[in-house]
Design a protein around this motif. Structure first.
Motif, PDB file in Angstrom:
ATOM      1  N   VAL A 253       0.859  -1.189   0.000  1.00 33.42           N
ATOM      2  CA  VAL A 253       0.000   0.000   0.000  1.00 33.42           C
ATOM      3  C   VAL A 253       0.894   1.236   0.000  1.00 33.42           C
ATOM      4  CG1 VAL A 253      -1.908  -1.141   1.194  1.00 33.42           C
ATOM      5  CG2 VAL A 253      -0.103  -0.020   2.533  1.00 33.42           C
ATOM      6  N   PRO A 254       0.353   2.412  -0.344  1.00 31.71           N
ATOM      7  CA  PRO A 254       1.157   3.641  -0.258  1.00 31.71           C
ATOM      8  C   PRO A 254       1.687   3.860   1.158  1.00 31.71           C
ATOM      9  CG  PRO A 254      -0.838   4.037  -1.520  1.00 31.71           C
ATOM     10  CD  PRO A 254      -0.972   2.670  -0.925  1.00 31.71           C
ATOM     11  N   ALA A 255       2.828   4.515   1.264  1.00 34.04           N
ATOM     12  CA  ALA A 255       3.459   4.722   2.568  1.00 34.04           C
ATOM     13  C   ALA A 255       2.531   5.384   3.584  1.00 34.04           C
ATOM     14  CB  ALA A 255       4.741   5.535   2.391  1.00 34.04           C
ATOM     15  N   PRO A 256       1.759   6.433   3.234  1.00 30.54           N
ATOM     16  CA  PRO A 256       0.862   7.020   4.233  1.00 30.54           C
ATOM     17  C   PRO A 256      -0.178   6.030   4.755  1.00 30.54           C
ATOM     18  CG  PRO A 256       1.155   8.524   2.384  1.00 30.54           C
ATOM     19  CD  PRO A 256       1.754   7.217   1.976  1.00 30.54           C
ATOM     20  N   VAL A 257      -0.630   5.119   3.902  1.00 35.14           N
ATOM     21  CA  VAL A 257      -1.585   4.097   4.336  1.00 35.14           C
ATOM     22  C   VAL A 257      -0.888   3.107   5.270  1.00 35.14           C
ATOM     23  CG1 VAL A 257      -3.145   2.266   3.579  1.00 35.14           C
ATOM     24  CG2 VAL A 257      -2.923   4.373   2.235  1.00 35.14           C
ATOM     25  N   ALA A 258       0.351   2.733   4.929  1.00 34.44           N
ATOM     26  CA  ALA A 258       1.109   1.827   5.793  1.00 34.44           C
ATOM     27  C   ALA A 258       1.301   2.428   7.183  1.00 34.44           C
ATOM     28  CB  ALA A 258       2.464   1.514   5.158  1.00 34.44           C
ATOM     29  N   LEU A 259       1.563   3.722   7.251  1.00 34.49           N
ATOM     30  CA  LEU A 259       1.714   4.384   8.549  1.00 34.49           C
ATOM     31  C   LEU A 259       0.446   4.275   9.376  1.00 34.49           C
ATOM     32  CD1 LEU A 259       3.683   7.690   7.777  1.00 34.49           C
ATOM     33  CD2 LEU A 259       4.429   5.796   9.224  1.00 34.49           C
ATOM     34  N   LYS A 260      -0.697   4.485   8.751  1.00 30.46           N
ATOM     35  CA  LYS A 260      -1.969   4.403   9.474  1.00 30.46           C
ATOM     36  C   LYS A 260      -2.243   2.983   9.951  1.00 30.46           C
ATOM     37  CE  LYS A 260      -4.074   8.171   6.793  1.00 30.46           C
ATOM     38  NZ  LYS A 260      -5.100   8.507   5.768  1.00 30.46           N
ATOM     39  N   LEU A 261      -1.955   1.996   9.120  1.00 23.11           N
ATOM     40  CA  LEU A 261      -2.247   0.615   9.475  1.00 23.11           C
ATOM     41  C   LEU A 261      -1.379   0.115  10.620  1.00 23.11           C
ATOM     42  CD1 LEU A 261      -2.735  -1.074   5.982  1.00 23.11           C
ATOM     43  CD2 LEU A 261      -4.495  -0.445   7.627  1.00 23.11           C
ATOM     44  N   GLY A 263       0.141   2.092  12.855  1.00 23.29           N
ATOM     45  CA  GLY A 263       0.146   2.999  14.001  1.00 23.29           C
ATOM     46  C   GLY A 263       1.534   3.513  14.315  1.00 23.29           C
ATOM     47  N   GLY A 264       2.388   3.548  13.301  1.00 24.59           N
ATOM     48  CA  GLY A 264       3.781   3.949  13.501  1.00 24.59           C
ATOM     49  C   GLY A 264       4.649   2.713  13.391  1.00 24.59           C
ATOM     50  N   PRO A 265       5.450   2.594  12.318  1.00 20.48           N
ATOM     51  CA  PRO A 265       6.224   1.367  12.087  1.00 20.48           C
ATOM     52  C   PRO A 265       7.398   1.237  13.050  1.00 20.48           C
ATOM     53  CG  PRO A 265       6.807   3.034  10.486  1.00 20.48           C
ATOM     54  CD  PRO A 265       5.686   3.612  11.301  1.00 20.48           C
ATOM     55  N   HIS A 266       8.113   0.160  12.906  1.00 17.31           N
ATOM     56  CA  HIS A 266       9.338  -0.075  13.669  1.00 17.31           C
ATOM     57  C   HIS A 266      10.266   1.133  13.496  1.00 17.31           C
ATOM     58  CE1 HIS A 266      13.213  -1.852  14.757  1.00 17.31           C
ATOM     59  NE2 HIS A 266      12.527  -2.835  15.350  1.00 17.31           N
ATOM     60  N   TYR A 272      12.088   6.513   6.500  1.00 17.21           N
ATOM     61  CA  TYR A 272      11.738   6.528   5.081  1.00 17.21           C
ATOM     62  C   TYR A 272      10.236   6.423   4.866  1.00 17.21           C
ATOM     63  CZ  TYR A 272      11.788   5.403   0.101  1.00 17.21           C
ATOM     64  OH  TYR A 272      11.564   5.418  -1.248  1.00 17.21           O
ATOM     65  N   VAL A 273       9.560   5.612   5.671  1.00 19.98           N
ATOM     66  CA  VAL A 273       8.114   5.463   5.500  1.00 19.98           C
ATOM     67  C   VAL A 273       7.424   6.808   5.737  1.00 19.98           C
ATOM     68  CG1 VAL A 273       6.043   4.263   6.262  1.00 19.98           C
ATOM     69  CG2 VAL A 273       8.214   3.042   6.199  1.00 19.98           C
ATOM     70  N   ALA A 274       7.813   7.504   6.796  1.00 20.26           N
ATOM     71  CA  ALA A 274       7.193   8.797   7.104  1.00 20.26           C
ATOM     72  C   ALA A 274       7.562   9.855   6.076  1.00 20.26           C
ATOM     73  CB  ALA A 274       7.615   9.253   8.494  1.00 20.26           C
ATOM     74  N   ALA A 275       8.766   9.762   5.516  1.00 14.86           N
ATOM     75  CA  ALA A 275       9.213  10.761   4.539  1.00 14.86           C
ATOM     76  C   ALA A 275       8.669  10.502   3.143  1.00 14.86           C
ATOM     77  CB  ALA A 275      10.744  10.791   4.486  1.00 14.86           C
ATOM     78  N   SER A 276       8.089   9.332   2.920  1.00 11.45           N
ATOM     79  CA  SER A 276       7.602   8.965   1.586  1.00 11.45           C
ATOM     80  C   SER A 276       6.207   9.547   1.350  1.00 11.45           C
ATOM     81  CB  SER A 276       7.603   7.441   1.427  1.00 11.45           C
ATOM     82  OG  SER A 276       8.921   6.941   1.442  1.00 11.45           O
ATOM     83  N   THR A 277       6.191  10.805   1.006  1.00 10.69           N
ATOM     84  CA  THR A 277       4.931  11.486   0.722  1.00 10.69           C
ATOM     85  C   THR A 277       4.448  11.145  -0.686  1.00 10.69           C
ATOM     86  OG1 THR A 277       6.241  13.403   0.080  1.00 10.69           O
ATOM     87  CG2 THR A 277       5.341  13.390   2.308  1.00 10.69           C
ATOM     88  N   LEU A 386       8.848  11.267  -3.851  1.00 11.16           N
ATOM     89  CA  LEU A 386      10.302  11.063  -3.895  1.00 11.16           C
ATOM     90  C   LEU A 386      11.063  12.377  -3.763  1.00 11.16           C
ATOM     91  CD1 LEU A 386      10.408   8.313  -6.663  1.00 11.16           C
ATOM     92  CD2 LEU A 386      10.450   8.018  -4.193  1.00 11.16           C
ATOM     93  N   THR A 387      10.922  12.994  -2.624  1.00  7.49           N
ATOM     94  CA  THR A 387      11.623  14.243  -2.337  1.00  7.49           C
ATOM     95  C   THR A 387      13.072  13.959  -1.939  1.00  7.49           C
ATOM     96  OG1 THR A 387      11.005  14.166  -0.010  1.00  7.49           O
ATOM     97  CG2 THR A 387       9.482  15.299  -1.516  1.00  7.49           C
ATOM     98  N   PRO A 388      13.941  14.979  -1.999  1.00 11.18           N
ATOM     99  CA  PRO A 388      15.310  14.795  -1.497  1.00 11.18           C
ATOM    100  C   PRO A 388      15.345  14.307  -0.056  1.00 11.18           C
ATOM    101  CG  PRO A 388      15.174  16.797  -2.806  1.00 11.18           C
ATOM    102  CD  PRO A 388      13.765  16.290  -2.662  1.00 11.18           C
ATOM    103  N   ARG A 389      14.400  14.764   0.768  1.00 10.83           N
ATOM    104  CA  ARG A 389      14.359  14.318   2.173  1.00 10.83           C
ATOM    105  C   ARG A 389      14.133  12.813   2.256  1.00 10.83           C
ATOM    106  NH1 ARG A 389       9.649  14.031   5.611  1.00 10.83           N
ATOM    107  NH2 ARG A 389      10.275  13.692   7.788  1.00 10.83           N
ATOM    108  N   ALA A 390      13.228  12.284   1.435  1.00  7.63           N
ATOM    109  CA  ALA A 390      12.974  10.845   1.457  1.00  7.63           C
ATOM    110  C   ALA A 390      14.207  10.067   0.997  1.00  7.63           C
ATOM    111  CB  ALA A 390      11.771  10.512   0.582  1.00  7.63           C
TER     112      ALA A 390
END
Length: 450
Positions: A253-261, A263-266, A272-277, A386-390
């Motif tokens: 799933v898209p990274a923002p969806v993964a974050l929601k599922l 509740g905050g990854p390892h 990278y997951v949080a930075a992947s807008t 895919l920003t420079p931050r990510a």
């Protein structure tokens, strides 16, 4: 503990199906959960009144898509099922289309660039050709382009290279803002996919490969996953209110969806997951009673921001592949400019369709009179930005140990394409296999394991 499932895959886009297919090839029982009623994700097609409407992705390439073509062969598809489009792509400038975008001859013809800009195009192509080995499409975070955005990288050249090539390409196909998105993935993609004349599509709809892969898997549609947690030797997932256990889970799933599922990854994943807008996309498909096309005869017409405020691209689907519309009819897709997406999404679909079709009359004369129906497709999380931050935190993400919850998607591969999805699915499968292997000290596969 005996888990309820061997391996669960969340999402039946190409990334999830690629992971599931590879895991099944390695002897595992895989269950794919999909909230929608059909597979494909952003490659899904719908059929209405004889029209085959691609809701997201439009084409693939004959080169640079190694993982995709491997899946095509494994699914039993043939080159007949993936025909060459065989039509040019044009850019609008000065009141008319200019064909030849994405072709080597553009250095001579200009393809919309003024004569003074053509040496800049030649210089850009020569530089990227010389540095091809360093522009690793699997690892854009390590390229000579560093943290440059698309706009940053273009400043070394004539302004036309940005205004009439890089900006319209990144806007039309990825929904990117050239001032925010990193240049390295775009340049790597342009080098990988080759000329437009080599681009292809799927006969019968862009979902052909996904449909074929899903048919051979335990794919459960209309099943909403609300939570996924990693418990070390197993994972838990909540599906429609029911908690299940699995030896491993792949979040395709898209990274923002993964974050929601999750509740905050390892912590090792979070950067990278949080930075992947992601960037949204808004597309209106126009069913026509006649086979109209953009002026110039190309199947795709880029409309740069300096020329057109509301649209980013016009695609003649019936020229892309004749089976997209009934005989004697036409199908035109209109992609909205990223800068206008918030206001379009805030209004009604009817108003958005009216505005986009009115703007398209300039490029497809007679469209309004030939229009019989419009179909609106809004993807809130369409393409990884895919920003420079990510990219700056991606290397650490790739080095993380394999765990019970893994990720797949073009954002993982840093390739905004179906090839990125396919590669990430193969990588996720390899990481799951490493996690389940008896020797837990085994090094997790890296991004190149497609």
């Amino acid at each position: 503990m005996t888990p309820d499932l061997d391996i669960a895959v969340i999402g039946s886009g190409l990334a999830g199906l690629a992971a599931a297919h590879e895991l099944r090839r390695n002897g595992h029982e895989v269950c794919v959960f999909e909230a929608a009623d059909a597979p494909g994700g952003r490659m899904r097609s719908v059929r209405r009144d004889g029209y085959t409407i691609d809701t997201g992705a439009e084409q693939i390439s004959a080169q640079g898509y190694r993982a995709t073509w491997q899946l095509i062969r494994r699914a039993g598809l043939t080159p007949h099922d993936v025909p060459r489009i065989g039509r040019p792509m044009a850019v609008w400038r000065g009141g008319r289309p200019h064909n030849g975008v994405g072709e080597p001859r553009a250095v001579l013809t200009g393809a919309g660039l003024v004569p003074a800009a053509r040496p800049s195009l030649a210089r850009f192509l020569a530089w990227s050709g010389r540095r091809r080995a360093e522009i690793d499409h699997d690892h854009p975070e390590t390229t000579p382009l560093g943290s440059d955005t698309v706009a940053d990288a273009a400043r070394a050249y004539h302004p036309d290279l940005h205004d009439h090539l890089l900006q319209p390409l990144s806007s039309a196909f990825f929904g990117w803002d050239a001032g925010r998105s990193a240049a390295a993935p775009l340049v790597g993609l342009l080098l990988a996919v080759g000329p437009v004349s080599a681009w292809r599509t799927y006969r019968g709809g862009m979902d052909l490969l996904a449909t074929r892969l899903a048919a051979g898997l335990d794919t459960r549609y209309g099943r909403r996953v609300d939570e996924v947690t990693d418990h070390g030797d197993h994972a838990r997932l909540t599906v429609d209110g029911t908690t299940l256990t699995a030896r491993a889970v792949v979040l395709a799933v898209p990274a923002p969806v993964a974050l929601k599922l999750t509740g905050g990854p390892h912590p090792a994943d979070a950067g990278y997951v949080a930075a992947s807008t992601f960037r949204p996309m808004f597309k209106v498909s126009c069913a026509l009673d006649r086979p109209l096309a953009p002026r110039g005869g190309g199947y795709a017409l880029l409309t740069p921001a300096v020329e057109e405020p509301l649209l980013s691209c016009v695609i003649a689907d019936h020229l892309k592949c004749a089976d997209r519309a009934p005989a004697g009819a036409g199908l035109i897709s209109l992609l909205a400019s990223p800068r206008h997406l918030p206001e379009l999404a805030a209004g009604t679909e009817e108003e958005a369709a009216r505005r986009l079709t009115a703007a398209a009359e300039r490029y497809v004369p007679g469209l309004g009179a030939a229009l019989t129906a419009t179909h609106v497709h809004h993807w809130p999380e369409a393409m990884p930005e895919l920003t420079p931050r990510a990219l700056a935190v991606r290397a650490a993400f790739l080095r993380r140990p394999a765990r019970a919850v893994e990720y797949a998607g073009d954002w993982v591969a840093a390739r905004p394409s179906s090839e990125g999805a396919a590669r990430s699915g193969a990588l996720a499968a390899a990481r799951v296999l490493a996690h389940l292997a008896p020797h837990r000290g085994r090094t997790a596969p890296q991004e190149t394991a497609a």
